[in-house]
Scaffold this motif. Structure first.
Motif, PDB file in Angstrom:
ATOM      1  N   GLU A 101      -5.919  -5.963  -3.736  1.00  0.00           N
ATOM      2  CA  GLU A 101      -4.618  -6.546  -3.413  1.00  0.00           C
ATOM      3  C   GLU A 101      -4.099  -6.049  -2.063  1.00  0.00           C
ATOM      4  OE1 GLU A 101      -0.656  -7.106  -2.716  1.00  0.00           O
ATOM      5  OE2 GLU A 101      -1.246  -5.141  -3.430  1.00  0.00           O
ATOM      6  N   PHE A 152      -3.832  -8.924   1.115  1.00  0.00           N
ATOM      7  CA  PHE A 152      -2.520  -9.588   1.253  1.00  0.00           C
ATOM      8  C   PHE A 152      -1.531  -8.609   1.867  1.00  0.00           C
ATOM      9  CE2 PHE A 152       1.122 -11.859  -1.266  1.00  0.00           C
ATOM     10  CZ  PHE A 152       1.588 -12.428  -0.099  1.00  0.00           C
ATOM     11  N   MET A 153      -1.812  -8.305   3.134  1.00  0.00           N
ATOM     12  CA  MET A 153      -0.920  -7.410   3.860  1.00  0.00           C
ATOM     13  C   MET A 153      -0.034  -8.274   4.743  1.00  0.00           C
ATOM     14  SD  MET A 153      -1.905  -4.290   6.384  1.00  0.00           S
ATOM     15  CE  MET A 153      -2.771  -3.269   5.206  1.00  0.00           C
ATOM     16  N   TYR A 154       1.250  -8.280   4.414  1.00  0.00           N
ATOM     17  CA  TYR A 154       2.183  -9.161   5.114  1.00  0.00           C
ATOM     18  C   TYR A 154       2.063  -9.001   6.625  1.00  0.00           C
ATOM     19  CZ  TYR A 154       6.510 -11.576   6.196  1.00  0.00           C
ATOM     20  OH  TYR A 154       7.435 -12.457   6.695  1.00  0.00           O
ATOM     21  N   SER A 207      -2.841 -20.500  -4.163  1.00  0.00           N
ATOM     22  CA  SER A 207      -1.608 -19.771  -4.441  1.00  0.00           C
ATOM     23  C   SER A 207      -1.972 -18.423  -5.053  1.00  0.00           C
ATOM     24  CB  SER A 207      -0.724 -20.554  -5.407  1.00  0.00           C
ATOM     25  OG  SER A 207       0.081 -21.461  -4.690  1.00  0.00           O
ATOM     26  N   PHE A 208      -1.199 -17.421  -4.673  1.00  0.00           N
ATOM     27  CA  PHE A 208      -1.562 -16.060  -5.063  1.00  0.00           C
ATOM     28  C   PHE A 208      -0.295 -15.298  -5.433  1.00  0.00           C
ATOM     29  CE2 PHE A 208      -2.042 -11.575  -3.979  1.00  0.00           C
ATOM     30  CZ  PHE A 208      -3.223 -11.250  -4.620  1.00  0.00           C
ATOM     31  N   ILE A 209      -0.397 -14.509  -6.481  1.00  0.00           N
ATOM     32  CA  ILE A 209       0.735 -13.640  -6.822  1.00  0.00           C
ATOM     33  C   ILE A 209       0.254 -12.242  -7.164  1.00  0.00           C
ATOM     34  CG2 ILE A 209       0.817 -14.558  -9.217  1.00  0.00           C
ATOM     35  CD1 ILE A 209       3.909 -13.931  -9.105  1.00  0.00           C
ATOM     36  N   HIS A 210       0.872 -11.295  -6.503  1.00  0.00           N
ATOM     37  CA  HIS A 210       0.709  -9.892  -6.886  1.00  0.00           C
ATOM     38  C   HIS A 210       2.038  -9.444  -7.460  1.00  0.00           C
ATOM     39  CE1 HIS A 210       1.740  -5.679  -5.631  1.00  0.00           C
ATOM     40  NE2 HIS A 210       0.815  -5.494  -6.548  1.00  0.00           N
ATOM     41  N   ALA A 213       8.201 -17.693 -10.166  1.00  0.00           N
ATOM     42  CA  ALA A 213       7.453 -17.890  -8.914  1.00  0.00           C
ATOM     43  C   ALA A 213       6.696 -19.216  -8.947  1.00  0.00           C
ATOM     44  CB  ALA A 213       6.490 -16.727  -8.675  1.00  0.00           C
ATOM     45  N   VAL A 260      10.785  -5.762  -8.535  1.00  0.00           N
ATOM     46  CA  VAL A 260       9.850  -6.769  -8.019  1.00  0.00           C
ATOM     47  C   VAL A 260      10.513  -8.149  -8.049  1.00  0.00           C
ATOM     48  CG1 VAL A 260       7.626  -7.915  -8.386  1.00  0.00           C
ATOM     49  CG2 VAL A 260       7.805  -5.435  -8.675  1.00  0.00           C
ATOM     50  N   MET A 296       1.225 -20.949  -2.105  1.00  0.00           N
ATOM     51  CA  MET A 296       2.201 -19.940  -1.712  1.00  0.00           C
ATOM     52  C   MET A 296       1.666 -18.577  -2.133  1.00  0.00           C
ATOM     53  SD  MET A 296       6.227 -19.513  -2.690  1.00  0.00           S
ATOM     54  CE  MET A 296       6.085 -18.929  -4.344  1.00  0.00           C
ATOM     55  N   ALA A 297       1.965 -17.569  -1.355  1.00  0.00           N
ATOM     56  CA  ALA A 297       1.544 -16.214  -1.706  1.00  0.00           C
ATOM     57  C   ALA A 297       2.785 -15.366  -1.965  1.00  0.00           C
ATOM     58  CB  ALA A 297       0.713 -15.610  -0.585  1.00  0.00           C
ATOM     59  N   VAL A 298       2.805 -14.694  -3.101  1.00  0.00           N
ATOM     60  CA  VAL A 298       3.973 -13.925  -3.546  1.00  0.00           C
ATOM     61  C   VAL A 298       3.585 -12.457  -3.736  1.00  0.00           C
ATOM     62  CG1 VAL A 298       5.695 -13.686  -5.397  1.00  0.00           C
ATOM     63  CG2 VAL A 298       4.821 -15.942  -4.807  1.00  0.00           C
ATOM     64  N   GLY A 299       4.438 -11.570  -3.299  1.00  0.00           N
ATOM     65  CA  GLY A 299       4.254 -10.147  -3.611  1.00  0.00           C
ATOM     66  C   GLY A 299       3.306  -9.403  -2.701  1.00  0.00           C
ATOM     67  N   PRO A 300       3.495  -9.522  -1.375  1.00  0.00           N
ATOM     68  CA  PRO A 300       2.568  -8.871  -0.444  1.00  0.00           C
ATOM     69  C   PRO A 300       2.735  -7.362  -0.388  1.00  0.00           C
ATOM     70  CG  PRO A 300       4.430  -9.729   0.771  1.00  0.00           C
ATOM     71  CD  PRO A 300       4.620 -10.162  -0.669  1.00  0.00           C
ATOM     72  N   TYR A 301       1.749  -6.744   0.230  1.00  0.00           N
ATOM     73  CA  TYR A 301       1.870  -5.356   0.644  1.00  0.00           C
ATOM     74  C   TYR A 301       2.595  -5.379   1.988  1.00  0.00           C
ATOM     75  CZ  TYR A 301       0.402  -0.795   2.465  1.00  0.00           C
ATOM     76  OH  TYR A 301       0.386   0.465   3.000  1.00  0.00           O
ATOM     77  N   THR A 322       3.938  -3.180   5.094  1.00  0.00           N
ATOM     78  CA  THR A 322       3.873  -1.883   5.784  1.00  0.00           C
ATOM     79  C   THR A 322       5.264  -1.534   6.318  1.00  0.00           C
ATOM     80  OG1 THR A 322       3.396  -2.985   7.855  1.00  0.00           O
ATOM     81  CG2 THR A 322       1.488  -2.346   6.502  1.00  0.00           C
ATOM     82  N   PHE A 371       7.451  -4.074   8.164  1.00  0.00           N
ATOM     83  CA  PHE A 371       8.141  -5.219   7.551  1.00  0.00           C
ATOM     84  C   PHE A 371       9.039  -4.873   6.365  1.00  0.00           C
ATOM     85  CE2 PHE A 371       4.337  -6.997   9.567  1.00  0.00           C
ATOM     86  CZ  PHE A 371       4.932  -7.936  10.393  1.00  0.00           C
TER      87      PHE A 371
END
Lengths: 311, 390
Positions: free
Chosen positions: A54, A58-60, A68-71, B71, B94, B203-208, B210, B213
């Motif tokens: 993860e 998925f590093m912003y 579509s992805f959810i962590h 989501a 979260v 869509m991508a939810v819940g990134p890491y 740093t 950001f």
């Protein structure tokens, strides 16, 4: 149509390059292979537990996931994807969505065998139409190689270090695949990377397209934790299978099927000596550890053969 | 005109949920909110709603499924209390940072230990920094009304919302209530049409995130909470147009000429009003500020309402165990400090923990303590427990 790796690889990648996973790591290989098993016309929502996978993918503001992805968190990939799957059902029922979606969760052994175990068990028991894929690298690698309940007996980790008094992990590996079978879900399989990836590809396809909850346990070695050269990845997985340390099998509606029987069952030592985490077991005076490990492997292998009707 | 009914607070919430007919509910039972998922699953199984109900194996999974479902573009709801809310703790953060307007009904109950099933606010107060909107109700009617307003408020600022009421005191007590007609509820709440979702394109939810950001994400959450004050006012105004029932961030009761005031949250406001009626009849200038919106915190409104009193008591149904005050007192004091108001003297009363009864006489004792301060000019100990055996 019979399986053909070349044809498979022509499919568009759903997990792109440029992520930050290590060379020689099994996890992104498991992900790419499982996602390739999706029919190209089908959409997917992928969930990942907090893990190497993860934080490296998925590093912003970047993501390696085309679907579509959810962590959500470390311990709840099972529950999270079950929420997404339920949302799909709700919206489908209300006529608000037309496309076909599939739901796939990935977790390491930490997020699956241990901290996410309850969440996974709940999701499996409720029978959501989803696949949970454990990429099992047999320790908490993201935090720096700490032991998990999946770590093999005697393995050297940073919280089960080989010391003057205690020779590595004292406990045996938990058999999660069989625990998942006990949830009475329609499809459970154990696999890894072998040869042309036929085994994992076909199992992933079955897991995704079997209605209901499915579980896939993929041995996915970690070069840092297992201490092997990055190019040795496929040698290690093949040895795991040929020594019967990690047998390949599937369980369809409760019935066991053996996927692969080694022509010659290799001694467990062949598997151990390929990895630094077991190096202490091969030192003079520690022969008992190898013997013990061989006994355990033999017992589990015979049990499995009986379950599969092969013995 | 509304529908006259008699309902417990839990059933009132369940009825509001039924009228809204949300997409997904994930819930796990815990006293005293258990009835909410019980009522709701009977609506599901009897076909009165077509919500997907997920009977999860824990509150942690309840909130996790809500995060996944919201989501994915759904209205997701849950209900909980006490340790259940604590067990959701990580997921609450979260949900807020993912900017998912989930609606959570909370029937407030003490936290263990000692284990206790009765009401106080230690559960809700312990998650006050999670980034959720939090509305509190004095009565069953208010719990129901707040719930009908919840989604419009939450969805306008993309923050999750807790609709809190007092466990047993309102959750189980049956009161007269006026329900809004089903069609009016549907029109008022409207449809949920999120701009993005997991099931709409990709869509991508819940990134890491740093350090480059993370703080910007938090700053945006902070802004949403600031913006929520106006949203609550405007949704409340629309609600008043529909029902005639008026709501704001705070309610001031007999505050116009009050010399002594108490600040309170939840059902004990009703008890306090009764005490004030009695004291006013004997000529005592006493008043009440009831906090409806705890998140966002109505700092300016409270400071303004308190500026002319001689002395006030902030009543906290939870302790912060910081050796000097409970959470609401800390926030009220900060509000007064920022507003540069130093005249009124304030004390903190910790009361009602673990369901210790709060009677009219209890509130009268608080006003008597305030009277003592006015007469002597001496605040004395500012951190006080009410009705406790020392």
């Amino acid at each position: 149509m019979s399986y053909n790796l070349k044809e498979e690889l022509k499919k568009e990648e759903r997990f792109t390059g440029g992520h930050r996973m290590c060379a020689g790591c099994g996890s992104p290989i498991a992900v790419r292979t499982v996602l390739r098993a999706l029919n190209p016309e089908d959409k997917a929502v992928v969930c990942s537990a907090t893990s190497c996978l993860e934080v490296s993918s998925f590093m912003y503001p970047f993501t390696a996931w085309k679907d579509s992805f959810i962590h959500n968190a470390f311990e709840n990939a099972g529950a999270t994807i079950s929420g997404v799957e339920t949302a799909y059902k709700a919206l489908k029922k209300r006529g608000k969505i037309d496309d076909t979606y599939k739901f796939i969760a990935f977790g390491g052994d930490g997020g699956t065998y241990d901290i996410g175990f309850q969440s996974l068990s709940g999701a499996m028991e409720r029978g959501h139409d989803m696949v949970y894929v454990c990429y099992d690298n047999e320790a908490y690698m993201n935090t720096g190689i700490q032991r998990s309940s999946s770590t093999p007996h005697f393995a050297d980790t940073t919280t089960s270090p080989v010391g003057a008094v205690i020779p590595g992990k004292l406990q045996k590996k938990k058999d999660l695949t069989k625990i998942m079978v006990a949830h009475n879900v329609p499809y459970v399989a154990q696999t890894t990377f072998m040869g042309n990836f036929k085994d994992i590809s076909e199992k992933a396809h079955k897991a995704i397209y079997t209605p209901g909850a499915a579980f896939l346990n993929v041995m996915a070695p970690c070069p840092r934790g297992w201490r092997y050269e990055t190019e040795e990845l496929m040698t290690i997985t093949k040895l795991a299978v040929d020594t019967c340390v990690w047998p390949l099998y599937e369980v369809i509606d409760g019935k066991y099927f053996l996927s692969y029987k080694p022509k010659t069952k290799l001694p467990v030592e062949d598997y151990l000596k390929a990895q630094g985490r077991f190096s202490h077991m091969l030192k003079p005076g520690n022969e008992w550890m190898v013997e013990k490990m061989q006994e355990e492997v033999n017992r589990h292998w015979i049990d499995l053969l009986v379950l599969c009707g092969e013995k | 005109m509304g529908i006259r009914e008699r309902l417990s607070g839990n059933e009132a919430i369940a009825v509001a949920m039924k009228q809204i007919n949300p997409d997904v509910m994930g819930a796990f039972p815990i006293t005293p909110s258990t009835e909410i998922p019980q009522y709701f699953s009977s609506y599901v199984d009897n076909g009165e709603v077509d919500t997907e109900f997920i009977a999860v194996e824990s509150e942690h999974s309840a909130m996790s499924t809500c995060i996944g479902a919201q989501a994915a573009g759904c209205r997701a709801i849950s209900a909980t209390s006490s340790c259940g809310l604590s067990y959701m703790h990580e997921m609450l953060y979260v949900a807020a940072s993912d900017r998912l307007p989930i609606t959570l009904a909370v029937s407030c109950r003490a936290l263990s230990g000692p284990i206790n099933i009765n009401n106080d606010h230690s559960d809700a107060m312990s998650v006050r920094d999670a980034g959720w909107l939090m509305l509190f109700a004095e009565t069953n009617q208010e719990a129901y009304d707040n719930y009908l307003q919840a989604m419009r408020i939450a969805e306008a600022v993309n923050l999750p919302i807790m609709i809190c009421q007092d466990g047993f005191i309102t959750s189980h007590a049956i009161e007269n209530i006026t329900l809004v007609e089903d069609d009016k509820v549907k029109d008022f709440v409207g449809e949920y049409k999120p701009e993005y979702s997991l099931l709409k394109g990709s869509m991508a939810v819940g990134p890491y995130a740093t350090p480059a950001f993370y703080i910007e994400a938090k700053r945006q959450q902070a802004q949403a909470m600031i913006d929520a004050k106006d949203v609550i006012r405007s949704v409340s105004a629309d609600f008043e147009k529909m029902t005639g029932r008026k709501y704001d961030l705070i309610e001031e009761y007999e505050m116009k000429d009050a010399e002594r005031a108490i600040i309170i949250i939840g059902s004990s406001a009703g008890t306090a009003k009764e005490a004030i009626r009695g004291l006013r009849a004997t000529g005592e200038k006493v008043g009440l500020i009831k906090i409806r919106s705890f998140r966002p915190f109505p700092a300016e409104e409270i400071a303004r309402a308190l500026k002319n009193v001689k002395v006030f008591a902030v009543m906290d149904k939870a302790d912060s165990f910081n050796s000097h005050c409970g959470p609401i007192f800390a926030e009220v004091s900060a509000a007064m400090c920022v507003a540069n108001i130093n005249n009124p003297k304030g004390i903190n009363i910790i009361y009602g923990l673990g369901g210790r009864d709060v009677r009219v006489e209890s509130i009268e004792r608080v006003f008597a303590q305030l009277d003592e301060i006015v007469k002597t000019g001496d605040v004395g100990e500012s951190y006080r427990y009410l009705d406790v055996r020392e």
